[in-house]
Motif scaffolding. Structure first.
Motif, short mmCIF file in Angstrom:
data_model
loop_
_atom_site.label_atom_id
_atom_site.label_comp_id
_atom_site.label_asym_id
_atom_site.label_seq_id
_atom_site.Cartn_x
_atom_site.Cartn_y
_atom_site.Cartn_z
N ARG A 58 -88.30 -39.97 -5.34
CA ARG A 58 -87.10 -40.78 -4.56
C ARG A 58 -86.96 -39.97 -3.17
NH1 ARG A 58 -83.54 -43.88 -7.21
NH2 ARG A 58 -83.66 -43.80 -9.46
N ARG A 59 -87.09 -38.79 -3.24
CA ARG A 59 -87.10 -37.92 -2.19
C ARG A 59 -88.08 -38.30 -1.15
NH1 ARG A 59 -83.86 -32.14 -1.19
NH2 ARG A 59 -83.59 -32.58 1.09
N ILE A 60 -89.24 -38.07 -1.41
CA ILE A 60 -90.35 -38.39 -0.50
C ILE A 60 -90.38 -39.81 -0.05
CG2 ILE A 60 -92.76 -38.81 -0.30
CD1 ILE A 60 -93.20 -36.71 -2.70
N GLN B 191 -81.58 -30.24 -4.87
CA GLN B 191 -80.63 -29.65 -4.15
C GLN B 191 -81.03 -28.67 -3.07
OE1 GLN B 191 -78.92 -27.50 -7.46
NE2 GLN B 191 -77.88 -29.35 -8.53
N SER B 192 -82.39 -28.32 -3.10
CA SER B 192 -82.86 -27.40 -1.75
C SER B 192 -83.75 -28.04 -0.88
CB SER B 192 -83.63 -26.13 -2.65
OG SER B 192 -83.97 -25.46 -1.64
N ASP B 193 -82.98 -28.38 0.32
CA ASP B 193 -83.80 -28.74 1.30
C ASP B 193 -84.98 -27.82 1.94
OD1 ASP B 193 -82.12 -30.92 1.83
OD2 ASP B 193 -80.71 -30.07 3.37
N ALA B 194 -84.83 -26.55 1.72
CA ALA B 194 -85.59 -25.61 1.94
C ALA B 194 -87.11 -25.86 1.13
CB ALA B 194 -85.41 -24.16 2.24
N ASP B 195 -86.72 -26.05 -0.14
CA ASP B 195 -87.87 -26.04 -1.22
C ASP B 195 -88.61 -27.48 -1.01
OD1 ASP B 195 -87.05 -23.93 -2.48
OD2 ASP B 195 -86.50 -24.73 -4.30
N PHE B 196 -87.99 -28.39 -0.67
CA PHE B 196 -88.56 -29.76 -0.29
C PHE B 196 -89.35 -29.55 0.99
CE2 PHE B 196 -88.31 -34.08 1.63
CZ PHE B 196 -89.09 -34.64 0.78
#
Length: 212
Positions: free
Chosen positions: A23-25, A186-191
């Protein structure tokens, strides 16, 4: 740069986070999203309660469902629209071998061969890994009632099946991710870190493991 991959498939055992990442990709690159929709399978809750009795019906429902999905994908214009999926059609055989007895699997294989489902080869496969205890914790955290009966042993056998399958996988470029210490939702940095690692991919098979 991920837009160069016209068709991305995200895979991994139950609880690895493949749907969340897909979903996020898809949102990130403004791609079409293709989900396996396991919740539509009416046999799935019964399978987790009584696997031996309901395994064949569960697998056949998924086979027909996903065959229709990949047929639609094959007919779509992948050159105009990027697509991100949270499954590979090949996973059906993986689950069938794990859950069916020998006679049921032979019947399943005959039906599979008769259907001859064919999916486009992805431009990139992202395979998510995690330890069985972490998978179970994530499954329980989702709060889906019928998933509460999934045992750590079943998740271990499932994770082992995925490991064996992708050990010899060569159909598409493969990016293997140990996602135990990554939170894509929950983590933009991880993504962002994961996207950077994928964009830096140079070979046909790479592995990413974020240290604690």
């Amino acid at each position: 740069m991920l837009e160069k991959y016209r068709y991305i498939a995200v895979e991994g055992p139950i609880g690895a986070g493949k749907t969340s990442l897909a979903r996020r990709i898809a949102d990130h690159i403004r791609a079409d999203l293709l989900l396996e929709n396991a919740g539509e399978n009416p046999f799935l809750p019964r399978f987790y309660q009584d696997p031996k009795r309901h395994a064949l019906a569960t697998q056949l429902f998924f086979l027909f469902q996903r065959s229709g999905q990949v047929q639609d994908l094959q007919q779509s214009d992948l050159f105009r629209h990027n697509t991100v999926a949270d499954f590979l059609l090949d996973k059906d055989l993986l689950f069938a071998r794990l859950n069916l007895d020998d006679d049921e699997f032979r019947l399943y294989q005959k039906i599979y061969d008769e259907l001859q489902p064919r999916a486009p080869v992805p431009d990139l496969v992202i395979y998510l890994q995690a330890r069985p205890d972490i998978l179970q914790a994530r499954v329980l955290g989702r709060g889906i009632d019928y998933e509460r009966s999934i045992s750590t042993d079943y998740l271990r056998r499932l994770a082992d099946s995925y490991t064996r399958y992708f050990y010899s996988y060569t159909a598409a470029p493969l990016f293997i991710v140990n996602c135990e210490h990554l939170n894509f939702v929950q983590s933009d940095a991880d993504f962002a870190l994961l996207m950077q690692q994928i964009q830096a991919m140079r070979g046909n098979r790479e592995f990413f493991n974020r240290a604690v």
